[in-house]
Structure formats: C-alpha cells, structure tokens
Write a protein that holds these residues in place. Structure first.
Motif, PDB file in Angstrom:
ATOM      1  N   ILE A 133       0.544  -0.626   0.504  1.00  0.00           N
ATOM      2  CA  ILE A 133      -0.019  -0.288   0.078  1.00  0.00           C
ATOM      3  C   ILE A 133       0.738   1.101   0.171  1.00  0.00           C
ATOM      4  O   ILE A 133       2.163   1.424   1.073  1.00  0.00           O
ATOM      5  CB  ILE A 133      -1.140   0.030   0.953  1.00  0.00           C
ATOM      6  CG1 ILE A 133      -1.808  -1.422   1.657  1.00  0.00           C
ATOM      7  CG2 ILE A 133      -1.760   1.160   0.807  1.00  0.00           C
ATOM      8  CD1 ILE A 133      -2.394  -1.568  -0.110  1.00  0.00           C
ATOM      9  N   VAL A 134       0.743   1.537  -1.279  1.00  0.00           N
ATOM     10  CA  VAL A 134       1.757   2.647  -1.503  1.00  0.00           C
ATOM     11  C   VAL A 134       0.738   4.838  -1.064  1.00  0.00           C
ATOM     12  O   VAL A 134       0.040   4.544  -1.600  1.00  0.00           O
ATOM     13  CB  VAL A 134       2.363   3.403  -2.574  1.00  0.00           C
ATOM     14  CG1 VAL A 134       3.310   4.567  -3.188  1.00  0.00           C
ATOM     15  CG2 VAL A 134       3.302   1.581  -2.827  1.00  0.00           C
ATOM     16  N   VAL A 135       1.310   5.057   0.146  1.00  0.00           N
ATOM     17  CA  VAL A 135       1.403   6.640   0.363  1.00  0.00           C
ATOM     18  C   VAL A 135       1.681   7.407   0.411  1.00  0.00           C
ATOM     19  O   VAL A 135       3.519   7.663   0.423  1.00  0.00           O
ATOM     20  CB  VAL A 135       1.264   6.762   2.224  1.00  0.00           C
ATOM     21  CG1 VAL A 135       0.378   7.979   2.571  1.00  0.00           C
ATOM     22  CG2 VAL A 135       0.197   5.065   2.403  1.00  0.00           C
ATOM     23  N   PHE A 136       1.441   8.467  -0.386  1.00  0.00           N
ATOM     24  CA  PHE A 136       2.266  10.129  -1.185  1.00  0.00           C
ATOM     25  C   PHE A 136       1.937  10.378  -0.222  1.00  0.00           C
ATOM     26  O   PHE A 136       1.309  11.208  -0.381  1.00  0.00           O
ATOM     27  CB  PHE A 136       1.840  10.365  -2.437  1.00  0.00           C
ATOM     28  CG  PHE A 136       1.740   9.134  -3.796  1.00  0.00           C
ATOM     29  CD1 PHE A 136       2.278   9.528  -5.132  1.00  0.00           C
ATOM     30  CD2 PHE A 136       0.549   8.041  -3.987  1.00  0.00           C
ATOM     31  CE1 PHE A 136       3.098   8.899  -6.422  1.00  0.00           C
ATOM     32  CE2 PHE A 136       0.851   7.387  -5.069  1.00  0.00           C
ATOM     33  CZ  PHE A 136       2.248   7.731  -5.904  1.00  0.00           C
ATOM     34  N   LEU A 137       3.432  10.673   0.383  1.00  0.00           N
ATOM     35  CA  LEU A 137       3.704  12.521   1.308  1.00  0.00           C
ATOM     36  C   LEU A 137       3.490  13.123   0.397  1.00  0.00           C
ATOM     37  O   LEU A 137       3.912  13.707  -0.630  1.00  0.00           O
ATOM     38  CB  LEU A 137       4.983  11.709   1.915  1.00  0.00           C
ATOM     39  CG  LEU A 137       4.065  10.405   2.903  1.00  0.00           C
ATOM     40  CD1 LEU A 137       5.833   9.652   3.201  1.00  0.00           C
ATOM     41  CD2 LEU A 137       3.470  10.029   3.520  1.00  0.00           C
ATOM     42  N   GLN A 138       3.412  14.240   1.724  1.00  0.00           N
ATOM     43  CA  GLN A 138       3.965  15.603   0.905  1.00  0.00           C
ATOM     44  C   GLN A 138       4.717  16.620   1.628  1.00  0.00           C
ATOM     45  O   GLN A 138       4.832  17.648   1.400  1.00  0.00           O
ATOM     46  CB  GLN A 138       2.712  16.205   0.948  1.00  0.00           C
ATOM     47  CG  GLN A 138       1.289  15.888   0.122  1.00  0.00           C
ATOM     48  CD  GLN A 138       0.103  16.573   0.622  1.00  0.00           C
ATOM     49  OE1 GLN A 138      -0.904  17.861   1.396  1.00  0.00           O
ATOM     50  NE2 GLN A 138      -1.052  15.899  -0.086  1.00  0.00           N
ATOM     51  N   LEU A 139       5.245  16.023   3.010  1.00  0.00           N
ATOM     52  CA  LEU A 139       6.136  16.356   4.013  1.00  0.00           C
ATOM     53  C   LEU A 139       5.658  17.628   4.293  1.00  0.00           C
ATOM     54  O   LEU A 139       5.813  18.788   4.222  1.00  0.00           O
ATOM     55  CB  LEU A 139       7.363  16.836   2.915  1.00  0.00           C
ATOM     56  CG  LEU A 139       8.800  15.063   2.443  1.00  0.00           C
ATOM     57  CD1 LEU A 139       9.575  15.729   1.977  1.00  0.00           C
ATOM     58  CD2 LEU A 139       8.189  14.802   3.240  1.00  0.00           C
ATOM     59  N   ASN A 140       3.863  17.619   4.800  1.00  0.00           N
ATOM     60  CA  ASN A 140       3.684  19.329   5.359  1.00  0.00           C
ATOM     61  C   ASN A 140       3.179  17.928   6.654  1.00  0.00           C
ATOM     62  O   ASN A 140       2.837  17.270   6.895  1.00  0.00           O
ATOM     63  CB  ASN A 140       3.284  19.615   4.416  1.00  0.00           C
ATOM     64  CG  ASN A 140       1.899  18.558   4.099  1.00  0.00           C
ATOM     65  OD1 ASN A 140       1.219  17.488   4.015  1.00  0.00           O
ATOM     66  ND2 ASN A 140       1.726  19.642   2.604  1.00  0.00           N
ATOM     67  N   GLU A 141       1.633  18.751   7.576  1.00  0.00           N
ATOM     68  CA  GLU A 141       1.147  18.587   8.471  1.00  0.00           C
ATOM     69  C   GLU A 141       0.183  17.466   7.659  1.00  0.00           C
ATOM     70  O   GLU A 141      -0.173  17.153   9.230  1.00  0.00           O
ATOM     71  CB  GLU A 141       0.681  20.246   8.919  1.00  0.00           C
ATOM     72  CG  GLU A 141      -0.180  20.183   8.285  1.00  0.00           C
ATOM     73  CD  GLU A 141       0.160  21.514   7.240  1.00  0.00           C
ATOM     74  OE1 GLU A 141      -0.569  22.311   6.005  1.00  0.00           O
ATOM     75  OE2 GLU A 141       1.391  21.385   6.615  1.00  0.00           O
ATOM     76  N   PHE A 142       0.432  17.493   7.149  1.00  0.00           N
ATOM     77  CA  PHE A 142      -1.323  16.788   6.666  1.00  0.00           C
ATOM     78  C   PHE A 142      -0.709  14.986   6.230  1.00  0.00           C
ATOM     79  O   PHE A 142      -1.719  14.317   5.839  1.00  0.00           O
ATOM     80  CB  PHE A 142      -1.633  16.467   4.325  1.00  0.00           C
ATOM     81  CG  PHE A 142      -2.606  18.533   4.947  1.00  0.00           C
ATOM     82  CD1 PHE A 142      -3.181  18.744   5.947  1.00  0.00           C
ATOM     83  CD2 PHE A 142      -2.014  19.020   4.010  1.00  0.00           C
ATOM     84  CE1 PHE A 142      -3.862  19.599   6.159  1.00  0.00           C
ATOM     85  CE2 PHE A 142      -2.888  19.947   3.970  1.00  0.00           C
ATOM     86  CZ  PHE A 142      -3.173  20.586   5.075  1.00  0.00           C
ATOM     87  N   ASP A 143       0.766  14.756   6.366  1.00  0.00           N
ATOM     88  CA  ASP A 143       0.982  13.762   6.231  1.00  0.00           C
ATOM     89  C   ASP A 143       0.744  12.588   7.102  1.00  0.00           C
ATOM     90  O   ASP A 143       0.311  11.744   7.039  1.00  0.00           O
ATOM     91  CB  ASP A 143       2.616  13.618   6.313  1.00  0.00           C
ATOM     92  CG  ASP A 143       3.437  14.077   5.272  1.00  0.00           C
ATOM     93  OD1 ASP A 143       2.791  14.177   4.096  1.00  0.00           O
ATOM     94  OD2 ASP A 143       4.915  14.584   5.171  1.00  0.00           O
ATOM     95  N   LYS A 144       0.697  12.863   8.440  1.00  0.00           N
ATOM     96  CA  LYS A 144       0.073  12.463   9.624  1.00  0.00           C
ATOM     97  C   LYS A 144      -1.178  11.449   9.773  1.00  0.00           C
ATOM     98  O   LYS A 144      -1.263  10.062   9.374  1.00  0.00           O
ATOM     99  CB  LYS A 144      -0.145  13.082  10.757  1.00  0.00           C
ATOM    100  CG  LYS A 144      -0.598  12.019  11.960  1.00  0.00           C
ATOM    101  CD  LYS A 144      -1.059  13.098  13.660  1.00  0.00           C
ATOM    102  CE  LYS A 144      -1.393  12.638  14.551  1.00  0.00           C
ATOM    103  NZ  LYS A 144      -1.584  12.896  15.972  1.00  0.00           N
ATOM    104  N   ASN A 145      -2.260  12.085   8.872  1.00  0.00           N
ATOM    105  CA  ASN A 145      -3.346  11.430   8.424  1.00  0.00           C
ATOM    106  C   ASN A 145      -3.143  10.816   7.212  1.00  0.00           C
ATOM    107  O   ASN A 145      -4.029   9.809   6.887  1.00  0.00           O
ATOM    108  CB  ASN A 145      -4.401  12.553   8.118  1.00  0.00           C
ATOM    109  CG  ASN A 145      -4.950  13.976   9.643  1.00  0.00           C
ATOM    110  OD1 ASN A 145      -4.943  13.522  10.598  1.00  0.00           O
ATOM    111  ND2 ASN A 145      -5.532  14.710   8.313  1.00  0.00           N
ATOM    112  N   LEU A 146      -2.879  10.892   5.994  1.00  0.00           N
ATOM    113  CA  LEU A 146      -2.437  10.061   5.152  1.00  0.00           C
ATOM    114  C   LEU A 146      -1.276   8.808   5.850  1.00  0.00           C
ATOM    115  O   LEU A 146      -1.646   7.833   4.932  1.00  0.00           O
ATOM    116  CB  LEU A 146      -1.597  10.830   3.869  1.00  0.00           C
ATOM    117  CG  LEU A 146      -1.690  11.970   3.184  1.00  0.00           C
ATOM    118  CD1 LEU A 146      -0.642  12.476   2.489  1.00  0.00           C
ATOM    119  CD2 LEU A 146      -3.220  11.367   2.589  1.00  0.00           C
ATOM    120  N   ILE A 147      -0.807   8.916   6.125  1.00  0.00           N
ATOM    121  CA  ILE A 147      -0.460   7.351   6.783  1.00  0.00           C
ATOM    122  C   ILE A 147      -1.314   6.887   7.977  1.00  0.00           C
ATOM    123  O   ILE A 147      -1.312   6.249   7.081  1.00  0.00           O
ATOM    124  CB  ILE A 147       0.858   7.949   8.212  1.00  0.00           C
ATOM    125  CG1 ILE A 147       1.782   8.626   7.244  1.00  0.00           C
ATOM    126  CG2 ILE A 147       1.699   6.701   8.466  1.00  0.00           C
ATOM    127  CD1 ILE A 147       3.542   9.019   7.804  1.00  0.00           C
TER     128      ILE A 147
END
Length: 271
Positions: A9-23
């Motif tokens: 399952i590949v999560v596209f990260l943004q390197l910002n405060e939204f990464d926590k929810n994506l992870i």
C-alpha cells in the motif's frame, strides 16, 4: 528462484502537516489487507540536493509506526520519475497494489490515475477522522469494467467485513439496461460467493449520472467509502472543466473515494 516481493500500500506523502492523516489511513488499509506499508515521496528536480534530508524525514515517520505496530511491515521509497509514469513503475517494480493520496491534491494526480493499473484511494488529508471502511457504496453502470470496481468492493467485504450497497443505473435504452443488469448480477454473484453483506438499490438516473447518484447516497447514508470507476474516455474539455471523479472528490468531505481506472487492466490483490 526469483524472490517474491510483498504487495504494498503506497502512500504519497507531501512532507507537511497532512502526512500524519495520510499515514494513519495507509496503516488502516495495510492492516486490513495484510500488506506492507510503503511511505513514498516523489522527488522534484529542485530537491535533488535534499534527498538525504528527505530520507531522514521518512525514517522519522517510520520509527513510531514500527514501535506501535511492530508486526506491520513498513518501508520508504523516493523516486524522481514523472508523476504520470509512477503508477506503472510502482506497480511493476515495487508491487504496489493500491496508491493512497490526499483528496486536495487530486488535480495533481488526475493524469497519473488515467495511466494506473492499480486503484487510487483519495482521503481528506486535512480531517483527522480515519475511516473504518465498513460501509461501502458501489455505483454500477453499463461499462464492462464494473467487474473491477466490484472486485475491489469484494476485497473490503472479505478482509474487512464491509457491507456493500450497489446503486444500479437506470438506462432507457434496452440494450444498455441489459448490460447494467448483467453487471449487477455479476457483482451480486461475487458478493454471494464470499458471503458479503450487500443490498441492491435501483437508481433513478442513467449511467451518465449513476456515479453522482451513488455519491449522494454515500453522503446521505453516512457511508465511509465510495468505490467508483474513473473516466473511460477523457477529452481536452474534461481536463478544462474537471473530470466527474474530480467533482465528486472535491465535494466528498470526509468520505474516502476509491477510484478504479477503467482504461487499464487492473492488477489483482493476492490473498
């Protein structure tokens, strides 16, 4: 003997405060399907000198996950390929089976989705509530590729105990409606085979509006996943005014939307 790679399952990260929810959403999906979680970042040309710094940031994301859920395989990946080329590379070279991205970033991923042999799951990265993915809505229209969206719905039913509400299109043309009913029958047979709780709802709209009707039902019923087919054909006008799936994801709020690409043969989840 060739090494068998684990599906991811590949999560596209943004390197910002939204990464926590994506992870957190990625953890939920990886746990449901018992797959490896891969935290991914697309490196921009302007960031070439920062690659080691970004590696360290991703490693910092991984450590708490491994501490909290030691049984969950977690990896990181950084690539600098063009975005529209990434789905094929991630699926073929790294065994990606589902790509998870932020809903606010859909315009950025639209062309990649149209090239993808695996579905994209779009979640609202700005809202902290993580879906249970238990109540699914599946619009079914006249396209034969509905078998792919039904298959993914069945995965959630099999591995997550999810229930599925099928919204069947109502087309006036007899041949088109015959194809709709065939697609519904195939979905029903699939769900019955795996004893997945499901209901069939006869919609009021044709195949052209069926996805939007399914979306409205998902919102009004408090469902927590909408499974749809993406656009089968895309014209320059579609890119200008926005794809139907883009309009839905823009309005989805906290409703995750799984988009299956009907333009490609989709890879299959391994049990």
């Amino acid at each position: 003997m060739a090494e068998v790679k684990a599906q991811k399952i590949v999560v596209f990260l943004q390197l910002n405060e939204f990464d926590k929810n994506l992870i957190l959403n990625g953890i939920r999906i990886a746990t449901i399907f018992k797959k490896e979680l891969c935290l991914f970042y697309q490196l921009k040309k302007s960031e070439a000198d920062e690659k080691e710094k970004i590696k360290a940031l991703l490693a910092a994301y991984v450590n708490p996950v491994k501490n909290e859920i030691p049984e969950l395989p977690v990896s990181t990946l950084i690539l600098h390929d063009k975005l529209h080329e990434l789905p094929d590379k991630l699926a073929d070279d790294y065994e990606a089976i589902l790509l998870l991205a932020g809903a606010l970033q859909f315009p950025k991923y639209a062309k990649a989705l149209a090239e993808s042999p695996v579905p994209f799951l779009f979640v609202n990265e700005s809202i902290g509530n993580i879906s249970t993915f238990k109540k699914l809505v599946l619009p079914v229209d006249l396209r034969k590729e509905n078998s792919d969206s039904a298959l993914w719905s069945s995965y959630f039913g099999r591995f997550n105990g999810s229930g599925v509400v099928v919204v069947a299109a109502s087309d006036k043309n007899k041949d088109e409606q015959k194809q709709v009913m065939l697609n519904v029958a195939l979905a029903k047979k699939l769900f019955g085979k795996f004893k997945i709780e499901h209901k069939i709802f006869k919609g009021a709209h044709s195949s052209l509006r069926n996805t939007f009707e399914g979306f409205e039902l998902a919102i009004s019923s408090g469902s927590d996943l909408l499974v749809i087919l993406g656009s089968s054909t895309i014209t320059p006008l579609d890119w200008l005014i926005g794809l139907p799936e883009q309009k839905i994801i823009k309005r989805a709020g906290n409703l995750p939307v799984l988009v299956v690409n009907p333009q490609r043969d989709n890879y299959i989840l391994c049990d």
